[in-house]
Design an enzyme around this catalytic site. Structure first.
Site, PDB file in Angstrom:
ATOM      1  N   ARG A   1      -7.336   3.954  13.182  1.00 36.80           N
ATOM      2  CA  ARG A   1      -6.489   5.138  13.386  1.00 36.80           C
ATOM      3  C   ARG A   1      -5.837   5.203  14.761  1.00 36.80           C
ATOM      4  NH1 ARG A   1      -5.566   6.141   8.268  1.00 36.80           N
ATOM      5  NH2 ARG A   1      -7.456   6.630   7.107  1.00 36.80           N
TER       6      ARG A   1
ATOM      7  N   ASP B   1       0.837  -1.194   0.000  1.00 39.23           N
ATOM      8  CA  ASP B   1       0.000   0.000   0.000  1.00 39.23           C
ATOM      9  C   ASP B   1       0.877   1.251   0.000  1.00 39.23           C
ATOM     10  OD1 ASP B   1      -2.570   1.198  -0.010  1.00 39.23           O
ATOM     11  OD2 ASP B   1      -2.292   1.740   2.086  1.00 39.23           O
TER      12      ASP B   1
ATOM     13  N   GLN C   1      -3.063   2.721  14.813  1.00 44.03           N
ATOM     14  CA  GLN C   1      -2.010   3.255  13.928  1.00 44.03           C
ATOM     15  C   GLN C   1      -1.170   4.324  14.631  1.00 44.03           C
ATOM     16  OE1 GLN C   1      -3.693   4.783  10.292  1.00 44.03           O
ATOM     17  NE2 GLN C   1      -1.739   5.280   9.359  1.00 44.03           N
TER      18      GLN C   1
ATOM     19  N   ASP D   1      -8.865   0.441   2.015  1.00 41.09           N
ATOM     20  CA  ASP D   1      -7.823   0.069   2.981  1.00 41.09           C
ATOM     21  C   ASP D   1      -8.342   0.432   4.376  1.00 41.09           C
ATOM     22  OD1 ASP D   1      -5.376  -0.506   4.178  1.00 41.09           O
ATOM     23  OD2 ASP D   1      -4.540   1.469   3.718  1.00 41.09           O
TER      24      ASP D   1
ATOM     25  N   LYS E   1      -3.657  -1.782   9.781  1.00 36.32           N
ATOM     26  CA  LYS E   1      -4.065  -1.980   8.398  1.00 36.32           C
ATOM     27  C   LYS E   1      -4.285  -3.447   8.054  1.00 36.32           C
ATOM     28  CE  LYS E   1      -3.121   2.382   7.137  1.00 36.32           C
ATOM     29  NZ  LYS E   1      -3.935   3.237   6.272  1.00 36.32           N
TER      30      LYS E   1
ATOM     31  N   GLU F   1      -9.238   4.092  -2.252  1.00 42.04           N
ATOM     32  CA  GLU F   1      -8.041   3.889  -3.074  1.00 42.04           C
ATOM     33  C   GLU F   1      -8.399   3.123  -4.347  1.00 42.04           C
ATOM     34  OE1 GLU F   1      -4.513   2.475  -1.116  1.00 42.04           O
ATOM     35  OE2 GLU F   1      -5.172   3.175   0.870  1.00 42.04           O
TER      36      GLU F   1
ATOM     37  N   THR G   1      -8.683  -5.575   3.794  1.00 40.00           N
ATOM     38  CA  THR G   1      -8.629  -4.670   2.649  1.00 40.00           C
ATOM     39  C   THR G   1      -9.673  -5.190   1.677  1.00 40.00           C
ATOM     40  OG1 THR G   1      -6.241  -4.390   2.957  1.00 40.00           O
ATOM     41  CG2 THR G   1      -7.149  -3.736   0.819  1.00 40.00           C
TER      42      THR G   1
ATOM     43  N   GLU H   1      -9.708  12.579   7.627  1.00 40.56           N
ATOM     44  CA  GLU H   1      -9.626  13.924   7.037  1.00 40.56           C
ATOM     45  C   GLU H   1     -10.989  14.611   7.026  1.00 40.56           C
ATOM     46  OE1 GLU H   1      -7.185  13.845   3.219  1.00 40.56           O
ATOM     47  OE2 GLU H   1      -7.408  11.736   3.745  1.00 40.56           O
TER      48      GLU H   1
ATOM     49  N   HIS I   1      -4.020  14.100   0.648  1.00 41.94           N
ATOM     50  CA  HIS I   1      -4.133  13.204   1.800  1.00 41.94           C
ATOM     51  C   HIS I   1      -2.899  13.318   2.695  1.00 41.94           C
ATOM     52  CE1 HIS I   1      -4.941   9.596   4.174  1.00 41.94           C
ATOM     53  NE2 HIS I   1      -3.775   9.103   3.809  1.00 41.94           N
TER      54      HIS I   1
ATOM     55  N   GLU J   1     -10.237   3.950   3.716  1.00 39.48           N
ATOM     56  CA  GLU J   1      -9.417   4.759   2.815  1.00 39.48           C
ATOM     57  C   GLU J   1      -9.851   4.444   1.394  1.00 39.48           C
ATOM     58  OE1 GLU J   1      -5.237   4.192   3.713  1.00 39.48           O
ATOM     59  OE2 GLU J   1      -5.328   5.673   5.323  1.00 39.48           O
TER      60      GLU J   1
HETATM   61 MN    MN Z   1      -3.877   3.138   2.526  1.00 40.98          MN
END
Ligand code: MN
Length: 419
Positions: free
Chosen positions: A235, A126, A238, A231, A251, A201, A255, A361, A133, A199
């Site tokens: 948070r 990834d 993380q 993904d 993560k 993507e 996915t 975000e 971002h 996420e």
């Molecule tokens: Mn990602």
């Protein structure tokens, strides 16, 4: 290019994701419980595994490529076979097909059919290649002064993820447990994630393998096609674990990918270039031609039993590095790449608040909750929420769609170590 018409009527609607121009590759379960390779056309699936078995379709000199209901063997055959097979499908499904009746028995409705992973995911990497971002997340985590790490404008930053937890659209995702430590805590606690996020993507799928460094052009030639990719990200896990080696368990839960591989050939007329550079890239990462794509993207969030709200709209074309650049960078060390390697683009956030590709975000780390149509608000995902990505390249009277990439958040287990 205009709409190419098919004898499958539903493929001629401007609203379908799957006109004759698209012909994406997927895998599905038949009523008999068999995994088969299929091609989406309008609201139907053409069973190419059954057609191959009956001698109605085939690849020159290759036998039983589709026997196991997996596109990996086909992907490994390379560009000449990809082109020839797409041409054969275009003739068979086109409005000028000589004997459509012979193909009708091989059509299955998409509605009610269970889709399967269309290829074997060799490994998953990834990236972090969207500038909006990276600036947003960097500002949240480290402050505006240090938003972009010093290496960001020179290389597409990535980490080696997990192939084992890549799942297909419609798979439920359970909220993980992990170590959490707030800014005012002395020590971490082991608890269910409280900041579970998505996420938005794109995923690039490697077709032909490499052994040693490849150029950006060679990397583009290796890519077989693209899927939508979520993904899922914890948070709070993380934030505690990522220094200094990057994300790990945050993560690894899951996915999600969309079920149809949209080929590079279908996207050809939607190519676009990466943006102007404020720092010139070293020659081995420079793009010799447009290798990004104009693909409109959106994300819907539906609370349990409620209507969906579209919480973001953006476009893949805002990315700073293309998948070809990422793949070329991946090989610079001599790292071999294999058929079925999956590369996540990195979160695709546009320049405006409404086009951000993650709740981190959108809610600015929880400080600015997002209001849904139902009146509820979200800072991060709640149990029972269904999160769905969608995307399409818009042509003249048709679109090249990806289908849906969705999943529902299940509550965390009471205690994963209670035996
Ligand atoms: Mn990602």
């Amino acid at each position: 290019m205009p709409l190419m018409t098919s004898w499958v009527e539903s493929a001629n609607s401007p609203d379908t994701d799957f006109p004759l121009n698209n012909l994406p590759y997927g895998a599905f379960l038949t009523d008999e419980g068999e995994a088969c390779c299929g091609v989406a056309i309008g609201d139907m699936i053409l069973n190419v595994s059954a057609m191959e078995a009956d001698g109605l379709i085939g690849l020159d000199g290759e036998e039983e490529v589709f026997l196991l209901g997996d596109w990996s063997d086909f992907m490994a055959l390379g560009a000449a076979h990809w082109t020839a097979f797409r041409a054969e499908l275009t003739t068979l499904l086109g409005a000028d097909c000589k004997d459509p009746q012979a193909l009708v028995p091989y059509l299955v409705p998409q509605a009610g059919t269970e889709m399967l992973m269309p290829f074997h995911v060799s490994e998953f990497t990834d990236f972090y290649a969207g500038k909006n971002h990276a600036v947003n997340v960097g500002t949240i985590m480290r402050g505006a002064e240090n938003a972009l790490p010093p290496n960001w404008l020179s290389i597409p930053i990535g980490y080696n993820g997990r192939a084992s937890s890549v799942v297909i659209d419609g798979t439920d995702v359970r909220r993980p447990w992990g170590q959490l430590k707030g800014p005012n805590d002395d020590l971490p606690r082991f608890e269910p994630c409280k900041r579970f996020d998505f996420e938005l993507e794109m995923g690039a799928i490697v077709g032909t393998p490499s052994d040693g460094p490849v150029t950006v052009q060679e990397a583009d030639d290796m890519i077989f096609g693209y899927v939508l990719l979520n993904d899922w990200s914890a948070r709070d896990i993380q934030g505690w674990e990522y220094q200094p080696l990057g994300p790990f368990q945050a993560k690894a839960t899951a996915t999600t990918v969309s079920p149809w591989i949209v080929t590079k050939a279908a996207l050809e007329s939607f190519r676009t270039s990466t943006p102007e550079r404020e720092r010139e890239l070293l020659p081995h990462l420079q793009e010799p031609a447009p290798m990004l794509y104009d693909i409109a993207l959106e994300v819907g969030l539906a609370p349990e039993g409620k209507e969906e709200t579209i919480i973001t709209r953006t476009n893949y074309s805002v990315m700073y590095y293309s998948s070809a650049q990422q793949l070329a960078h991946h090989t610079t060390s001599g790292c071999p790449m294999n058929t079925g390697d999956l590369l996540g683009s990195g979160t695709i956030s546009g320049p405006t608040k409404e086009s951000r590709g993650a709740l981190l975000e959108l809610s600015w780390a929880g400080q600015e909750p997002v209001t849904l149509d139902s009146g509820e608000t979200r800072t991060f995902l709640e149990d029972g929420d269904t999160l769905t990505l969608r995307g399409a390249a818009q042509g003249d009277g048709y679109r090249i769609g990806f289908g849906a990439c969705g999943g529902k958040v299940l509550p965390a287990l009471d205690d994963p170590y209670a035996r």
